[in-house]
Design a protein around this motif. Structure first.
Motif, PDB file in Angstrom:
ATOM      1  N   THR A  86      23.897 -22.208  21.432  1.00 40.05           N
ATOM      2  CA  THR A  86      24.255 -22.347  19.994  1.00 40.05           C
ATOM      3  C   THR A  86      25.058 -21.203  19.629  1.00 40.05           C
ATOM      4  O   THR A  86      26.044 -21.525  18.848  1.00 40.05           O
ATOM      5  CB  THR A  86      22.914 -22.512  19.039  1.00 40.05           C
ATOM      6  N   LEU A  87      24.789 -20.083  19.833  1.00 45.82           N
ATOM      7  CA  LEU A  87      25.768 -19.032  19.474  1.00 45.82           C
ATOM      8  C   LEU A  87      27.055 -19.155  19.773  1.00 45.82           C
ATOM      9  O   LEU A  87      28.003 -18.589  19.111  1.00 45.82           O
ATOM     10  CB  LEU A  87      24.937 -17.544  19.847  1.00 45.82           C
ATOM     11  N   TYR A  88      27.280 -19.608  21.221  1.00 42.24           N
ATOM     12  CA  TYR A  88      28.438 -19.682  21.572  1.00 42.24           C
ATOM     13  C   TYR A  88      29.398 -20.702  21.013  1.00 42.24           C
ATOM     14  O   TYR A  88      30.523 -20.621  20.711  1.00 42.24           O
ATOM     15  CB  TYR A  88      28.489 -20.015  23.243  1.00 42.24           C
ATOM     16  N   ALA A  89      28.511 -21.865  20.700  1.00 43.02           N
ATOM     17  CA  ALA A  89      29.146 -22.993  20.010  1.00 43.02           C
ATOM     18  C   ALA A  89      29.708 -22.453  18.572  1.00 43.02           C
ATOM     19  O   ALA A  89      30.732 -22.852  17.946  1.00 43.02           O
ATOM     20  CB  ALA A  89      28.173 -24.002  19.797  1.00 43.02           C
ATOM     21  N   VAL A  90      28.828 -21.755  17.905  1.00 44.90           N
ATOM     22  CA  VAL A  90      29.232 -21.077  16.697  1.00 44.90           C
ATOM     23  C   VAL A  90      30.587 -20.204  16.898  1.00 44.90           C
ATOM     24  O   VAL A  90      31.584 -20.142  16.253  1.00 44.90           O
ATOM     25  CB  VAL A  90      28.277 -20.056  15.945  1.00 44.90           C
ATOM     26  N   ARG A  97      22.654 -28.004  15.292  1.00 43.20           N
ATOM     27  CA  ARG A  97      21.781 -27.040  15.970  1.00 43.20           C
ATOM     28  C   ARG A  97      21.333 -25.943  15.432  1.00 43.20           C
ATOM     29  O   ARG A  97      20.194 -25.360  15.567  1.00 43.20           O
ATOM     30  CB  ARG A  97      22.484 -26.696  17.233  1.00 43.20           C
ATOM     31  N   LEU A  98      22.062 -25.035  14.473  1.00 45.11           N
ATOM     32  CA  LEU A  98      21.826 -24.079  13.877  1.00 45.11           C
ATOM     33  C   LEU A  98      20.561 -24.235  12.782  1.00 45.11           C
ATOM     34  O   LEU A  98      19.822 -23.573  12.804  1.00 45.11           O
ATOM     35  CB  LEU A  98      22.993 -23.458  12.892  1.00 45.11           C
ATOM     36  N   VAL A  99      20.397 -25.485  12.431  1.00 50.91           N
ATOM     37  CA  VAL A  99      19.502 -25.908  11.332  1.00 50.91           C
ATOM     38  C   VAL A  99      17.998 -25.568  11.972  1.00 50.91           C
ATOM     39  O   VAL A  99      17.048 -24.960  11.411  1.00 50.91           O
ATOM     40  CB  VAL A  99      19.460 -27.174  10.804  1.00 50.91           C
ATOM     41  N   ALA A 100      17.923 -26.148  13.421  1.00 52.35           N
ATOM     42  CA  ALA A 100      16.757 -25.959  14.206  1.00 52.35           C
ATOM     43  C   ALA A 100      16.672 -24.804  14.796  1.00 52.35           C
ATOM     44  O   ALA A 100      15.604 -24.237  15.258  1.00 52.35           O
ATOM     45  CB  ALA A 100      16.725 -27.340  15.306  1.00 52.35           C
ATOM     46  N   ALA A 101      17.660 -23.804  14.715  1.00 55.65           N
ATOM     47  CA  ALA A 101      17.511 -22.422  15.286  1.00 55.65           C
ATOM     48  C   ALA A 101      16.301 -21.593  14.448  1.00 55.65           C
ATOM     49  O   ALA A 101      16.453 -21.486  13.412  1.00 55.65           O
ATOM     50  CB  ALA A 101      18.713 -21.848  15.337  1.00 55.65           C
TER      51      ALA A 101
END
Length: 151
Positions: free
Chosen positions: A36-40, A64-68
Motif C-alpha cells: 500500500t505504501l508503494y502504491a501511495v 486499501r488505505l481505508v483498511a490500513a
C-alpha cells in the motif's frame, strides 16, 4: 526495486518514459498485493509529475488505505483530496477518466466514517453530486456506519 526505479526516473526527469496507464497499473498491482505504501508513492509521484491517474487506479489505493492500520483512513482522505485538487485544476473533459465515481466516494466516505468525522463525511456526501456520482447501496451502508459511530 520498483520504487527505486520510479524514483530514479522521476529524479532524472525521465518519468515520461512511462505513461499514466503504466503507472496506474503499477499502483493498482502494488495495492492488490499489499504494498500500500508503494502504491501511495506511485500515485503521489504521478500527481507531482503532472500525470493524472485514472479513477480506478487512485481509488483502489484509497480503498486499501481505508483498511490500513494507524493513520490509514487519514492518509486515504489526504490522497483523495490530492486527486480532487488536481482534477479540479484541469478544464473541461480532459480529466474525465480521473473524475471520482461512486466507488471512489464510497472509499472516502468509509475513511471519514472510520475516523468518526461527521463534518468530513457530510462534505464528501454533498460533493458526490458535483461529480455526478450517485449514492448506491454501499454508500448507504457506510452512512449507517457513520450514524452508528456518531450516535
Amino acid at each position: 526495486m520498483h520504487q527505486a526505479l520510479v524514483r530514479c526516473l522521476r529524479d532524472e526527469r525521465q518519468l515520461h518514459r512511462l505513461d499514466a496507464n503504466s503507472l496506474g497499473f503499477l499502483a493498482v498491482a502494488a495495492a492488490r498485493f499489499g504494498a500500500t505504501l508503494y502504491a501511495v508513492f506511485v500515485i503521489r509521484t504521478m500527481l507531482r509529475s503532472g500525470y493524472l491517474p485514472n479513477v480506478k487506479a487512485w481509488s483502489a489505493v484509497v480503498s486499501r488505505l481505508v483498511a490500513a492500520p494507524d493513520d490509514g483512513p487519514t492518509e486515504a482522505l489526504r490522497l483523495f483530496d490530492a486527486d480532487l485538487r488536481r482534477i479540479r485544476r484541469i478544464p473541461g473533459d480532459a480529466a474525465a477518466d480521473a473524475r471520482p465515481d461512486t466507488a471512489a466516494f464510497n472509499a472516502a466516505l468509509n475513511a471519514a466514517a472510520n475516523l468518526g468525522d461527521v463534518r468530513r463525511f457530510v462534505q464528501l456526501f454533498d460533493e458526490m453530486s458535483e461529480f455526478s456520482a450517485e449514492p448506491d447501496v454501499l454508500t448507504y451502508n457506510v452512512l449507517i456506519k457513520m450514524l452508528a459511530r456518531a450516535e
